[in-house]
Design a protein around this motif. Structure first.
Motif, mmCIF file in Angstrom:
data_model
loop_
_atom_site.group_PDB
_atom_site.id
_atom_site.type_symbol
_atom_site.label_atom_id
_atom_site.label_comp_id
_atom_site.label_asym_id
_atom_site.label_seq_id
_atom_site.Cartn_x
_atom_site.Cartn_y
_atom_site.Cartn_z
ATOM 1 N N VAL A 238 0.849 -1.190 0.000
ATOM 2 C CA VAL A 238 0.000 0.000 0.000
ATOM 3 C C VAL A 238 0.887 1.243 0.000
ATOM 4 C CG1 VAL A 238 -2.032 -1.063 1.028
ATOM 5 C CG2 VAL A 238 -0.247 -0.192 2.515
ATOM 6 N N ALA A 239 0.617 2.156 -0.919
ATOM 7 C CA ALA A 239 1.418 3.376 -1.081
ATOM 8 C C ALA A 239 0.738 4.548 -0.393
ATOM 9 C CB ALA A 239 1.621 3.666 -2.562
ATOM 10 N N HIS A 240 1.543 5.492 0.068
ATOM 11 C CA HIS A 240 1.003 6.614 0.848
ATOM 12 C C HIS A 240 1.536 7.948 0.305
ATOM 13 C CE1 HIS A 240 -1.068 8.095 4.418
ATOM 14 N NE2 HIS A 240 -0.006 8.839 4.719
ATOM 15 N N GLU A 241 2.602 8.486 0.892
ATOM 16 C CA GLU A 241 3.115 9.811 0.536
ATOM 17 C C GLU A 241 3.762 9.835 -0.853
ATOM 18 O OE1 GLU A 241 3.004 12.675 2.080
ATOM 19 O OE2 GLU A 241 2.601 12.292 4.192
ATOM 20 N N VAL A 242 3.650 10.978 -1.518
ATOM 21 C CA VAL A 242 4.302 11.208 -2.809
ATOM 22 C C VAL A 242 5.156 12.467 -2.686
ATOM 23 C CG1 VAL A 242 3.982 11.643 -5.268
ATOM 24 C CG2 VAL A 242 2.364 10.190 -4.042
ATOM 25 N N ARG A 243 6.422 12.369 -3.089
ATOM 26 C CA ARG A 243 7.326 13.525 -3.049
ATOM 27 C C ARG A 243 8.155 13.570 -4.327
ATOM 28 N NH1 ARG A 243 4.506 15.301 0.138
ATOM 29 N NH2 ARG A 243 4.853 15.809 2.329
ATOM 30 N N TYR A 244 8.482 14.786 -4.775
ATOM 31 C CA TYR A 244 9.314 14.980 -5.960
ATOM 32 C C TYR A 244 10.743 15.329 -5.531
ATOM 33 C CZ TYR A 244 4.850 15.699 -8.421
ATOM 34 O OH TYR A 244 3.590 15.564 -8.935
ATOM 35 N N PRO A 245 11.756 14.711 -6.120
ATOM 36 C CA PRO A 245 13.143 15.061 -5.785
ATOM 37 C C PRO A 245 13.465 16.529 -6.054
ATOM 38 C CG PRO A 245 13.069 13.000 -6.998
ATOM 39 C CD PRO A 245 11.692 13.576 -7.069
ATOM 40 N N GLY A 246 12.844 17.108 -7.069
ATOM 41 C CA GLY A 246 13.147 18.485 -7.422
ATOM 42 C C GLY A 246 12.265 19.525 -6.770
ATOM 43 N N GLY A 247 11.448 19.093 -5.812
ATOM 44 C CA GLY A 247 10.554 20.027 -5.135
ATOM 45 C C GLY A 247 9.111 19.790 -5.525
ATOM 46 N N ASP A 248 8.203 20.114 -4.607
ATOM 47 C CA ASP A 248 6.791 19.921 -4.875
ATOM 48 C C ASP A 248 5.987 21.003 -4.166
ATOM 49 O OD1 ASP A 248 6.316 18.976 -2.114
ATOM 50 O OD2 ASP A 248 7.411 17.210 -2.778
ATOM 51 N N CYS A 249 4.669 20.996 -4.398
ATOM 52 C CA CYS A 249 3.822 22.075 -3.900
ATOM 53 C C CYS A 249 3.542 21.993 -2.401
ATOM 54 C CB CYS A 249 2.506 22.086 -4.667
ATOM 55 S SG CYS A 249 2.685 22.624 -6.385
ATOM 56 N N SER A 250 3.909 20.876 -1.770
ATOM 57 C CA SER A 250 3.717 20.765 -0.329
ATOM 58 C C SER A 250 4.884 21.344 0.464
ATOM 59 C CB SER A 250 3.529 19.296 0.080
ATOM 60 O OG SER A 250 2.342 18.786 -0.454
ATOM 61 N N SER A 251 6.027 21.498 -0.179
ATOM 62 C CA SER A 251 7.214 21.906 0.569
ATOM 63 C C SER A 251 7.892 23.151 0.021
ATOM 64 C CB SER A 251 8.236 20.758 0.600
ATOM 65 O OG SER A 251 8.556 20.347 -0.715
ATOM 66 N N ASP A 252 7.656 23.492 -1.234
ATOM 67 C CA ASP A 252 8.344 24.634 -1.834
ATOM 68 C C ASP A 252 7.674 25.958 -1.482
ATOM 69 O OD1 ASP A 252 10.018 22.801 -2.993
ATOM 70 O OD2 ASP A 252 10.092 23.853 -4.895
ATOM 71 N N ILE A 253 8.408 27.025 -1.635
ATOM 72 C CA ILE A 253 7.913 28.374 -1.419
ATOM 73 C C ILE A 253 8.454 29.239 -2.544
ATOM 74 C CG2 ILE A 253 9.864 29.161 0.007
ATOM 75 C CD1 ILE A 253 7.788 30.624 1.760
ATOM 76 N N TYR A 254 7.728 30.265 -2.887
ATOM 77 C CA TYR A 254 8.246 31.156 -3.925
ATOM 78 C C TYR A 254 8.343 32.582 -3.384
ATOM 79 C CZ TYR A 254 3.795 33.529 -5.033
ATOM 80 O OH TYR A 254 2.648 34.279 -4.984
ATOM 81 N N LEU A 255 9.202 33.346 -3.973
ATOM 82 C CA LEU A 255 9.365 34.738 -3.578
ATOM 83 C C LEU A 255 8.779 35.634 -4.660
ATOM 84 C CD1 LEU A 255 13.025 34.798 -2.200
ATOM 85 C CD2 LEU A 255 10.901 34.751 -0.901
ATOM 86 N N PRO A 256 7.859 36.525 -4.298
ATOM 87 C CA PRO A 256 7.324 37.466 -5.269
ATOM 88 C C PRO A 256 8.426 38.396 -5.763
ATOM 89 C CG PRO A 256 6.633 38.065 -3.047
ATOM 90 C CD PRO A 256 7.300 36.727 -2.943
ATOM 91 N N ASN A 257 8.226 38.989 -6.923
ATOM 92 C CA ASN A 257 9.261 39.812 -7.554
ATOM 93 C C ASN A 257 9.808 40.897 -6.645
ATOM 94 O OD1 ASN A 257 9.185 38.391 -9.961
ATOM 95 N ND2 ASN A 257 7.574 39.675 -10.825
ATOM 96 N N GLU A 258 8.933 41.481 -5.844
ATOM 97 C CA GLU A 258 9.367 42.610 -5.006
ATOM 98 C C GLU A 258 10.313 42.163 -3.879
ATOM 99 O OE1 GLU A 258 4.994 41.685 -3.954
ATOM 100 O OE2 GLU A 258 6.266 41.846 -5.742
ATOM 101 N N LEU A 259 10.388 40.870 -3.614
ATOM 102 C CA LEU A 259 11.301 40.375 -2.589
ATOM 103 C C LEU A 259 12.591 39.792 -3.162
ATOM 104 C CD1 LEU A 259 8.967 38.630 0.033
ATOM 105 C CD2 LEU A 259 9.922 40.942 0.078
ATOM 106 N N LEU A 260 12.655 39.673 -4.497
ATOM 107 C CA LEU A 260 13.850 39.129 -5.103
ATOM 108 C C LEU A 260 14.971 40.154 -5.121
ATOM 109 C CD1 LEU A 260 12.286 37.264 -8.171
ATOM 110 C CD2 LEU A 260 13.219 36.241 -6.093
ATOM 111 N N PRO A 261 16.222 39.715 -4.967
ATOM 112 C CA PRO A 261 17.337 40.659 -5.016
ATOM 113 C C PRO A 261 17.397 41.349 -6.387
ATOM 114 C CG PRO A 261 18.026 38.541 -4.129
ATOM 115 C CD PRO A 261 16.654 38.349 -4.651
ATOM 116 N N ASN A 262 17.627 42.629 -6.361
ATOM 117 C CA ASN A 262 17.776 43.434 -7.581
ATOM 118 C C ASN A 262 16.527 43.443 -8.451
ATOM 119 O OD1 ASN A 262 20.555 43.876 -6.886
ATOM 120 N ND2 ASN A 262 21.043 41.865 -7.787
#
Length: 263
Positions: A238-262
């Protein structure tokens, strides 16, 4: 029932490692399980799925009080049934997630058997834009008869992918970073699997792919993708959790443009 199950969110200060306060959800917030925040760090907003009451609460940091406050924004009604453990069957929301652009909220109803997609452009007023059934306990081929349903005009058909019947209900979900591919497994906990979906134990679980319309909303089973865990060498498993090696929507975060350097 509020004395038998949890109905609260608890806020902690991780820096000080101290409990701060409790956010009560009440009788409509039975068994709060998965918590997901918006990915934008500038927006202190999140959602929690309450399994037994089959509700979704939005919680937000109040500018006035400086504390987190919660309100119910989605409710999945129970279905009156015959031939089941209880006269009313809850949806049983077991997993939720939010797309990386913070536009869509997805969740699984493990007992009813459907996955739902909501537009949360306005977090206080989610709109249902997609729904697909992947097994569950109310299929017309099963032993449960639905006698009163406020949502469906008839019981859904059993789900198959490449001729393989999905014996459980949609449980853990994971979304690709581009928001177009939703992967689904159907095992919750082995004792519960054995009680509600005995064929899941004897045949093993499956992982399937649901294609997501990221423009208008909408969910479609992809018949070209199937991982059958019943065919494992030491299976069935029986399979349960699914995770991506390159990141996924449960663990990743993004920075809006106004918070990016330069920026």
């Amino acid at each position: 029932m509020t004395t038998d199950y949890g109905t609260s969110l608890h806020v902690w200060d991780f820096n000080k490692r101290k409990y701060q306060y409790t956010v009560p959800l009440g009788e409509e917030g039975l068994i709060p399980l998965e918590i997901r925040f918006l990915h934008n760090p500038e927006k202190p907003v999140g959602f929690v799925g309450c399994a037994l009451s089959s509700t979704i609460f939005k919680f937000e940091l109040s500018e006035e009080s400086g504390k987190w406050e919660a309100e119910k924004v989605i409710a999945v009604g129970p279905k009156a049934v015959e031939g089941w453990a209880l006269p009313n069957m809850p949806g049983l929301i077991t997993d939720i997630l939010i797309s990386m652009d913070d536009r869509f909220l997805f969740f699984s109803n493990w007992l009813h058997g459907d996955i739902r997609q909501y537009d949360i452009t306005d977090p206080a007023a989610p709109k249902l834009v997609g729904q697909v059934f992947l097994g569950g306990s109310i299929t017309k081929e099963g032993s449960v008869k639905v006698t009163d349903d406020k949502e469906l005009s008839e019981q859904p058909a059993a789900a198959e992918v490449q001729g393989r019947v999905l014996h459980g209900g949609p449980q853990m979900i994971q979304l690709s970073l581009d928001g177009k591919r939703l992967y689904v497994t159907d095992s919750l906990l082995t004792p519960w699997d054995r009680q509600f979906y005995p064929n899941l134990i004897s045949n093993g679980t499956a992982m399937v792919q649901v294609d997501v319309d990221t423009v208008k909303g909408g969910l479609t089973i992809n018949d070209k993708f199937l991982v059958d865990f019943g065919k494992e060498p030491d299976g069935p498993v029986v399979a349960h959790e699914v995770r991506y090696p390159g990141g996924d929507c449960s663990s990743d975060i993004y920075l809006p443009n106004e918070l990016l350097p330069n920026a």
